[in-house]
Write an enzyme that holds these catalytic residues in place. Sequence first.
Site: not given
Ligand SMILES: Cc1cc2nc3c(=O)[nH]c(=O)nc-3n(C[C@H](O)[C@H](O)[C@H](O)COP(=O)(O)O)c2cc1C
Length: 392
Positions: A132, A156, A182, A264, A288
Amino acid sequence: MADGLNQPLESYQDEIYLNGVGGARSILPMNLLALEDLARQRMAAESFDYICGGAGTEDTVRENAAAFRRWRIVPRMLTDVSAASYASTVLGAELAAPILLGPVGVLKIAHPEGEVAVARAAATAGVPMIMSTAASCTIEEVGEANGAGHRWFQLYWPKDRTVAASFLARAKAAGFSVLVLTLDTRLLGYRPRDLDRAYLPFLRGTGNQNYFSDPAFAAELPGPPSEHQDAAILHWVQIFGDASLTWADLPFLRAHWDGRIVLKGIQSVADAERAADAGMDGIVVSNHGGRQVDGGIASLEALPPIAQAVGSRLSVLFDGGIRGGADIVKALALGARAVLIARPYVYALGLAGEAGVVHVLRALRQDFELTMRLAGHATLADLTPDALTRIP
Ligand SMILES: Cc1cc2nc3c(=O)[nH]c(=O)nc-3n(C[C@H](O)[C@H](O)[C@H](O)COP(=O)(O)O)c2cc1C
């Protein structure tokens, strides 16, 4: 342990039963659903809530999980699954199983080693890591920790184009091969758990390490970020997201990134078609993890029509609610080429550091492969929507 995921088929289950004869037990639960409860008990409450939480009433978080219950696997018997292989190549990455580590920011709130521990675990397990932009370790630190591993960089897109271009150049130099943009977080979602605690790690200086270490970002401050933390955080607030971004901005990425590009956050057929028309190499069907649009459809519900519409034009990846091998089977049967996991590995990182992440990757792969074989599928190509049935 080191070559676990590099074997044609995972052997974690055999290892655990054999080691159990001498009294050993796996370091974390084998049912990955149990990690959430364990993390709730053991992690700092604000960190756990930041990871577990979603937008608004968390309706979409629940719906992401519920959608998997509506699709059921229909096992087929007496097919030869003795020499099964679920290897594939996705966007240049050779995968022993169709699993990637999805991008999750601010991992130092889960464990002091943060993204560096995940990068090492990914290399050990032979699973690509998507790092990320909002990481608490730098691009260079993660690149080094991941070594010969396969890594992608998630962007981002900052308001400031000089910083955006600088991130892309740094990622390329540090060996990241695919760019994942994203789309769903040009603004931060409404997240009551974090609001109740008035807790946003970035305002406390965690999760902005790629910015603070960036020469283009630093040039916009009165002096080095380490000596001007308040000014650096304030500047981060000003440039983090760009709500004015549109499809017309995508050529900027092509101009600054000569590798593959994945979008994404796609949830509609119309946007998936626009991504294909824009010449993108892949998409991640994702909401997300329900952290942005409360009331949004389950990511799994979005997948079949999108895969149907654009699956032959670009690589369709999926995330949102993957918690076990059966979930992976369902997502693949509905048209995904591979899945991203997120929350389960973050809980495991919090509970057991690098070894916890390796555990999750090996357990998930083992569960997936056994479910595939027991359901009668010897290859990924065997898997079609016919492998499932939908219950009302
Ligand atoms: C704590 C946290 C931080 C996240 N940070 C990012 C991020 O920095 N960039 C991004 O594209 N998605 C981020 N996501 C989304 C994840 O990449 C993913 O799409 C999502 O968590 C999928 O759902 P699941 O974890 O319930 O399976 C984040 C998710 C969580 C839970």
